[in-house]
Motif scaffolding. Structure first.
Motif, PDB file in Angstrom:
ATOM      1  N   TYR A 177      18.052  -8.861  14.802  1.00 27.09           N
ATOM      2  CA  TYR A 177      16.912  -9.719  14.329  1.00 27.09           C
ATOM      3  C   TYR A 177      16.286  -8.638  12.927  1.00 27.09           C
ATOM      4  O   TYR A 177      15.387 -10.326  13.364  1.00 27.09           O
ATOM      5  N   PHE A 178      16.225  -8.589  12.834  1.00 27.14           N
ATOM      6  CA  PHE A 178      15.884  -7.963  11.186  1.00 27.14           C
ATOM      7  C   PHE A 178      16.339  -8.135   9.923  1.00 27.14           C
ATOM      8  O   PHE A 178      17.195  -7.317  10.062  1.00 27.14           O
ATOM      9  N   PRO A 179      15.761  -8.773   9.555  1.00 25.83           N
ATOM     10  CA  PRO A 179      16.715  -9.158   7.808  1.00 25.83           C
ATOM     11  C   PRO A 179      16.710  -7.698   7.034  1.00 25.83           C
ATOM     12  O   PRO A 179      17.527  -7.555   6.655  1.00 25.83           O
ATOM     13  N   GLY A 180      15.495  -7.139   7.345  1.00 26.93           N
ATOM     14  CA  GLY A 180      14.525  -6.092   6.670  1.00 26.93           C
ATOM     15  C   GLY A 180      15.609  -4.903   6.941  1.00 26.93           C
ATOM     16  O   GLY A 180      15.938  -4.088   5.918  1.00 26.93           O
ATOM     17  N   ILE A 213      13.217  -2.803  26.443  1.00 26.08           N
ATOM     18  CA  ILE A 213      12.253  -2.953  26.635  1.00 26.08           C
ATOM     19  C   ILE A 213      12.140  -2.118  28.760  1.00 26.08           C
ATOM     20  O   ILE A 213      12.786  -2.282  28.821  1.00 26.08           O
ATOM     21  N   PHE A 220      11.619   2.760  22.305  1.00 19.89           N
ATOM     22  CA  PHE A 220      11.899   3.851  21.432  1.00 19.89           C
ATOM     23  C   PHE A 220      13.180   4.585  21.501  1.00 19.89           C
ATOM     24  O   PHE A 220      12.952   5.834  20.394  1.00 19.89           O
ATOM     25  N   ASN A 313      14.751   1.563   9.482  1.00 19.74           N
ATOM     26  CA  ASN A 313      14.192   0.761  10.739  1.00 19.74           C
ATOM     27  C   ASN A 313      14.882   0.851  12.144  1.00 19.74           C
ATOM     28  O   ASN A 313      15.607   1.681  11.527  1.00 19.74           O
ATOM     29  N   PRO A 314      13.948   0.621  12.519  1.00 20.47           N
ATOM     30  CA  PRO A 314      14.412   0.465  14.190  1.00 20.47           C
ATOM     31  C   PRO A 314      15.975  -0.545  14.381  1.00 20.47           C
ATOM     32  O   PRO A 314      16.363  -1.179  13.447  1.00 20.47           O
TER      33      PRO A 314
ATOM     34  N   TYR B 177       6.190  -2.127  12.789  1.00 15.81           N
ATOM     35  CA  TYR B 177       7.564  -0.751  13.723  1.00 15.81           C
ATOM     36  C   TYR B 177       8.217  -1.268  12.304  1.00 15.81           C
ATOM     37  O   TYR B 177       9.581  -0.284  13.196  1.00 15.81           O
ATOM     38  N   PHE B 178       9.367  -1.805  11.773  1.00 18.03           N
ATOM     39  CA  PHE B 178       9.985  -2.431  10.594  1.00 18.03           C
ATOM     40  C   PHE B 178       8.981  -1.959   9.597  1.00 18.03           C
ATOM     41  O   PHE B 178       9.003  -3.016   8.644  1.00 18.03           O
ATOM     42  N   PRO B 211       7.778 -11.485  17.963  1.00 19.58           N
ATOM     43  CA  PRO B 211       8.473 -10.714  19.429  1.00 19.58           C
ATOM     44  C   PRO B 211       7.515 -10.187  20.421  1.00 19.58           C
ATOM     45  O   PRO B 211       7.075 -10.084  20.079  1.00 19.58           O
ATOM     46  N   ILE B 213       7.380  -9.623  24.482  1.00 20.88           N
ATOM     47  CA  ILE B 213       8.400  -9.417  26.067  1.00 20.88           C
ATOM     48  C   ILE B 213       8.319 -10.317  26.841  1.00 20.88           C
ATOM     49  O   ILE B 213       6.413 -10.530  27.033  1.00 20.88           O
ATOM     50  N   GLY B 215       9.597 -11.057  31.000  1.00 20.38           N
ATOM     51  CA  GLY B 215      10.089 -10.255  31.963  1.00 20.38           C
ATOM     52  C   GLY B 215      11.658  -9.586  31.525  1.00 20.38           C
ATOM     53  O   GLY B 215      10.557  -8.598  31.023  1.00 20.38           O
ATOM     54  N   GLU B 216      12.383  -9.472  31.474  1.00 21.38           N
ATOM     55  CA  GLU B 216      13.093  -8.468  30.126  1.00 21.38           C
ATOM     56  C   GLU B 216      13.689  -8.860  29.303  1.00 21.38           C
ATOM     57  O   GLU B 216      14.672  -8.131  28.867  1.00 21.38           O
ATOM     58  N   GLY B 217      13.137  -9.888  28.473  1.00 19.11           N
ATOM     59  CA  GLY B 217      13.695 -10.276  27.641  1.00 19.11           C
ATOM     60  C   GLY B 217      13.282 -10.102  26.391  1.00 19.11           C
ATOM     61  O   GLY B 217      11.945  -9.657  26.605  1.00 19.11           O
ATOM     62  N   LEU B 218      13.274 -11.044  25.073  1.00 24.19           N
ATOM     63  CA  LEU B 218      11.931 -10.974  24.237  1.00 24.19           C
ATOM     64  C   LEU B 218      12.420 -12.164  23.993  1.00 24.19           C
ATOM     65  O   LEU B 218      13.126 -12.758  23.938  1.00 24.19           O
ATOM     66  N   PHE B 220      10.516 -14.979  21.220  1.00 26.71           N
ATOM     67  CA  PHE B 220      10.253 -15.248  19.510  1.00 26.71           C
ATOM     68  C   PHE B 220       9.371 -16.076  19.346  1.00 26.71           C
ATOM     69  O   PHE B 220       9.028 -17.347  19.245  1.00 26.71           O
ATOM     70  N   ASN B 313      11.584 -11.650   8.618  1.00 27.51           N
ATOM     71  CA  ASN B 313      11.180 -10.670   9.255  1.00 27.51           C
ATOM     72  C   ASN B 313      10.810 -11.386  10.339  1.00 27.51           C
ATOM     73  O   ASN B 313       9.308 -12.003  10.718  1.00 27.51           O
ATOM     74  N   PRO B 314      10.957 -11.590  11.870  1.00 29.63           N
ATOM     75  CA  PRO B 314      10.030 -11.182  12.595  1.00 29.63           C
ATOM     76  C   PRO B 314       8.339 -10.437  12.595  1.00 29.63           C
ATOM     77  O   PRO B 314       8.890  -9.170  11.659  1.00 29.63           O
ATOM     78  N   LEU B 316       6.686  -7.246  14.435  1.00 27.40           N
ATOM     79  CA  LEU B 316       6.889  -6.725  15.334  1.00 27.40           C
ATOM     80  C   LEU B 316       6.091  -5.440  15.738  1.00 27.40           C
ATOM     81  O   LEU B 316       6.549  -4.477  14.498  1.00 27.40           O
TER      82      LEU B 316
END
Lengths: 397, 397
Positions: A177-180, A213, A220, A313-314, B177-178, B211, B213, B215-218, B220, B313-314, B316
């Motif tokens: 999900y993260f180009p970075g 999640i 994390f 990065n995560p 976070y990123f 992004p 949360i 339900g159980e997913g993300l 965007f 980049n998203p 987060l």
């Protein structure tokens, strides 16, 4: 990029396994930093010119299968420009021709960005013809096409990278999900490879963490269930020979990794989920000095350097189903179990582990891994005769 | 970095608002690309040297308040090396002295990475003395300390950047976070600023997505509730004068933004959540040609360039509570409402919107925003006399 030096290294025959290195700066600055001329520093600044020397010769193989197009485009956007992306797709071509859509997305993006690229379908006649002309028929199935599977796509990708004259090859997943993060992974490849004084080098990435999640928040996680076990048993394998317990192996299942072409052509590969764990086992089998093949002597003399680097990065990817955990543990441990290096003590331990997890039953043995011999047996000169990259992208020889 | 050209621009007096630009490559390659010598291309490669020319003069202000230390360290790691991070902390100093822990983390990290940095507490006596010596007393509260608030920290940060002789100033949050996103944001700042032919320039980032949360997913999400409304009303404000409907404003609440120092010193700032929306309003008030102040004439003549760039980049971040949405809408719309540029038609529309959302009651008016006058009134020469950066980090004048 600024990178910590490895704190210690474990030698296994000609293989030097370096301890995990931390990234200190994703971008280390545009100019040399005089402070590092002092050899006492424990951080190194890998200068732009060194990175460029690697990246212009680095192919990034992106195996993909029915991935979202926007994620694939994001991955391309994160790759440093000078690398050559090689998209190896095994996406559906029937009902919806997803592969055609991938080709259009990549072509359109690269037309804007002025980026060189290659894209091929793993199961195409053209890919099969290349493999066949090189005489590497073990990769072909009964229909004469390259076998299904991510590992098989990776092997085909190495072949294409070699045909393009690349000196290094790296692997990045298409679902990030993260180009970075992708950018960091590739910079880690080039910074890591630049450290090696031997032409036989490998870089493996440990993700900083993998967000999951949990309830309404993110957790994390640092170590996955699979890598926890395979790292442990790979370390046990080393200890069996060195008689010192070790925790040097931290990237037993690292999907994000890179190699010099010299090393990539020398190694054997296993199929399925075990390919990454098998890298370690195979390095030790071939260059560990236990049994020496004549073709391995140059690498034995120059040494094989393995670097493990922790990203900052995560790793947040498009998790489809994580239901393969048992199968991944099984296959990862099977390559250790069936290695000629595996001692009886360790075999008992692996059996115990797999039975405890109810992955195999009592009296059952781990499955025997499918393996592919090294690409040295492939006749690249012959394959090159029918190779025309411009039919599969905009990169030229 | 490879960046799309803006597709169109909207002029408002001397202000040129450029449409959103897309990033095509986070790293555009180590060498010039001859293909771009052809002026017909719609993408530009911002070469390393141009980026360096900006980044060596760019301070990145990181306002922080009780943030996790590992996130702060990650943000530092993502910043391109040549920028100077200025951490403006308003963290607790009592019970647990979080500020002391921040200082230690930053110092330790920068000692390894050999990175220059500044860190100051927003409410420290030293910060207050600087502001006071410069005569910018409007920023001080009844105790003589810099007022609480993120906007106030940002203004103090601009002051420090100017004292360090920086020519550009950018803002990045400490809770990302990123590190790879932070890296992209700052590269967008330098690539964006490098496009300007005027010394008065601003770059604002639209996040690719945020992004959440579900339900159980993300999920965007692309547009937040707040920016949806403030973009709409900022565009309506422009249309009131141009008589053409427009959607040029896409970054009405962009926290991630950068400015040339010339522009940063010229602008007025509003407090609280409205600071980012106020940037637009203030640009139009001061340089829109409706009422011209003598000190604004140089900028009026050279033009003020505003760039909006979409990250790949998203975003987060460490979402603590998102319960401020109503208050953010209120404050963002209040700066439009109370601007001398706001027409009666638009005032009615804003009141309708705020009442419909039950943010204000019938017959109530939006609150009057707290504002700080431009930093031109600050006597930097006087402040410089008591300024010793080495007491607050390892950066030198």
């Amino acid at each position: 990029m600024r990178l910590e030096l490895p704190k210690y290294s474990e030698r296994f025959g000609a293989v030097l396994l370096h301890d995990l290195q931390k990234v200190y700066e994703m971008d280390g600055g545009f100019q040399p930093d005089e402070v590092f001329s002092n050899p006492f520093h424990v951080i190194r600044h890998i200068e732009a010119d060194k990175l460029f020397q690697i990246e212009k010769d680095l192919a990034i193989i992106i195996p993909t299968k029915n991935e979202r197009l926007r994620l694939l485009e994001g991955v391309l956007c994160g790759l440093p420009h000078d690398c050559l992306p090689i998209v190896l797709s095994n996406s559906d071509t029937e009902a919806i021709d997803r592969f055609r859509l991938e080709c259009q997305t990549v072509e359109n993006y690269c037309c804007y960005a002025k980026k060189k690229y290659l894209i091929m379908h793993q199961r195409s006649k053209e890919m099969a013809a290349l493999v066949k002309s090189g005489g590497y028929t073990q990769l072909l199935d009964e229909r004469g096409l390259v076998r299904n599977g991510k590992a098989e796509g990776m092997i085909a990708g190495i072949m294409l990278a070699r045909l393009m004259g690349k000196k290094y090859v790296g692997f990045v997943d298409a679902d990030n999900y993260f180009p970075g993060s992708v950018f960091e992974y590739v910079r880690i490849f080039s910074a890591g490879l630049s450290q090696s004084t031997s032409p036989y080098a490998m870089v493996r990435i440990q993700w900083h963490s993998k967000p999951k999640i949990e309830g309404e928040g993110l957790f994390f996680a640092k170590w996955g269930r699979v890598s926890r076990i395979s790292n442990l048993l790979l370390n046990r394998l080393i200890s069996q020979y060195t008689a010192f317990e070790t925790d040097v192996v931290k990237t037993g299942n690292a999907g994000e990794h890179a190699m010099s072409m010299e090393l990539a052509l020398q190694m054997d590969y296993s199929a399925g989920f075990s390919i990454e764990t098998h890298h370690f086992v195979n390095l030790m089998e071939r260059f560990g000095g236990v049994k020496v093949l004549p073709e391995d002597i140059p690498a034995m003399q120059q040494g094989v350097y393995l670097y493990q680097i922790e990203s900052r990065n995560p790793h947040l990817h498009d998790a489809k189903e994580d239901g393969h955990v048992e199968e991944m543990i099984h296959q990862s441990l099977a390559v250790i179990f069936h290695s000629p290096l595996c001692t009886e003590v360790l075999k008992t331990e692996i059996l115990g582990e797999l039975r405890r997890l109810h992955i195999i039953k009592k009296h059952e043995l781990p499955q025997i891994p499918v393996k592919y011999g090294s690409l040295q047996s492939l006749d690249f000169a012959k394959a090159a005769k029918i190779w025309d990259p411009e039919k599969h992208g905009n990169a030229k020889l």
